[in-house]
Design a protein around this motif. Sequence first.
Motif, short mmCIF file in Angstrom:
data_model
loop_
_atom_site.label_atom_id
_atom_site.label_comp_id
_atom_site.label_asym_id
_atom_site.label_seq_id
_atom_site.Cartn_x
_atom_site.Cartn_y
_atom_site.Cartn_z
N MET A 149 -47.24 20.64 11.54
CA MET A 149 -46.07 20.02 10.98
C MET A 149 -44.80 20.75 11.41
N VAL A 150 -43.78 20.02 11.76
CA VAL A 150 -42.51 20.59 12.19
C VAL A 150 -41.66 20.89 10.97
N ASP A 151 -41.07 22.08 10.89
CA ASP A 151 -40.11 22.34 9.83
C ASP A 151 -38.73 22.64 10.41
N CYS A 152 -38.63 22.58 11.74
CA CYS A 152 -37.37 22.81 12.41
C CYS A 152 -37.46 22.24 13.82
N PHE A 153 -36.39 21.57 14.26
CA PHE A 153 -36.31 21.15 15.65
C PHE A 153 -34.85 21.01 16.04
N THR A 154 -34.61 21.09 17.34
CA THR A 154 -33.26 20.97 17.89
C THR A 154 -33.26 19.93 18.98
N VAL A 155 -32.23 19.09 18.99
CA VAL A 155 -31.99 18.15 20.07
C VAL A 155 -30.59 18.39 20.60
N THR A 156 -30.38 18.08 21.87
CA THR A 156 -29.07 18.21 22.48
C THR A 156 -28.54 16.81 22.75
N ASP A 165 -25.15 14.31 24.10
CA ASP A 165 -24.01 14.27 24.99
C ASP A 165 -22.87 13.47 24.35
N GLY A 166 -22.15 14.10 23.44
CA GLY A 166 -20.96 13.48 22.87
C GLY A 166 -21.18 12.75 21.57
N PRO A 167 -20.08 12.20 21.04
CA PRO A 167 -20.12 11.54 19.73
C PRO A 167 -21.05 10.33 19.66
N GLY A 168 -21.20 9.59 20.75
CA GLY A 168 -22.08 8.42 20.73
C GLY A 168 -23.52 8.80 20.44
N GLN A 169 -24.01 9.82 21.13
CA GLN A 169 -25.38 10.26 20.88
C GLN A 169 -25.51 10.98 19.54
N THR A 170 -24.44 11.65 19.12
CA THR A 170 -24.46 12.24 17.78
C THR A 170 -24.68 11.13 16.75
N GLY A 171 -24.01 10.01 16.96
CA GLY A 171 -24.18 8.86 16.08
C GLY A 171 -25.59 8.30 16.11
N GLN A 172 -26.22 8.29 17.28
CA GLN A 172 -27.61 7.81 17.36
C GLN A 172 -28.54 8.71 16.56
N VAL A 173 -28.34 10.01 16.66
CA VAL A 173 -29.17 10.96 15.91
C VAL A 173 -28.95 10.77 14.40
N ALA A 174 -27.70 10.62 14.01
CA ALA A 174 -27.38 10.42 12.59
C ALA A 174 -27.99 9.11 12.08
N ALA A 175 -27.95 8.06 12.89
CA ALA A 175 -28.53 6.78 12.48
C ALA A 175 -30.05 6.89 12.30
N ALA A 176 -30.70 7.66 13.17
CA ALA A 176 -32.14 7.88 13.02
C ALA A 176 -32.44 8.58 11.70
N LEU A 177 -31.62 9.54 11.34
CA LEU A 177 -31.79 10.21 10.05
C LEU A 177 -31.54 9.23 8.91
N ALA A 178 -30.49 8.44 9.02
CA ALA A 178 -30.14 7.49 7.95
C ALA A 178 -31.31 6.58 7.61
N ASP A 219 -41.41 15.54 11.62
CA ASP A 219 -42.17 15.16 12.82
C ASP A 219 -41.78 13.77 13.29
N VAL A 220 -41.78 12.82 12.38
CA VAL A 220 -41.46 11.43 12.71
C VAL A 220 -40.00 11.30 13.13
N LEU A 221 -39.12 11.97 12.41
CA LEU A 221 -37.70 11.94 12.76
C LEU A 221 -37.47 12.49 14.16
N HIS A 222 -38.13 13.57 14.49
CA HIS A 222 -37.99 14.16 15.82
C HIS A 222 -38.44 13.17 16.90
N ARG A 223 -39.56 12.53 16.70
CA ARG A 223 -40.05 11.53 17.67
C ARG A 223 -39.07 10.36 17.77
#
Length: 162
Positions: A1-8, A10-23, A151-155
């Motif tokens: 099980m993942v308890d920490c992960f990092t993604v990189t 490229d800019g605000p657009g992709q930051t928004g994609q990551v935030a939407a996945a969390l939402a 885990d699922v969020l990371h995928r």
Amino acid sequence: MVDCFTVTVDGPGQTGQVAAALAARLVPGDVVLLSGGLAAGKTTFVKAVAAALGAADLVTSPTFALAQFYPSGRTPILHVDTYRLGGIAEYRDLGLDEYTHAAVCLVEWGELVAGEFGCHLAVRLRPDPPGTDRRAVTFTSACDRWSAVLDVLHRDILKDLS
């Protein structure tokens, strides 16, 4: 099980994609503590979460108001900024704890209040490399609620960014 992960990202657009996945994974009572330096992208992240949850209101940094409530299609959103607070006692004086169970709570400069929330998701944003729009976004949690989701969020995020 993942308890920490990092993604990189490229800019605000992709930051928004990551935030939407969390939402997509957020439910009332969830607390997300955001950290990072000035202009790291915390408010950009919150704006994207709010949009993905269906909030129609303009989301702005609550630095001076300290807290904003936003209705959304799925759950109310409580957006807090602790930057100007002198400590945990000032946060407690705001009386926001009665609202956190019925809303998704997103806290900028969340490291100040981390001890108030036994179960929270920490999201750290930092320029990578410094001085660019690229951001390293790190998700961390030690509680069961998020251990089951990370885990699922990371995928999901990796799929969305590819």
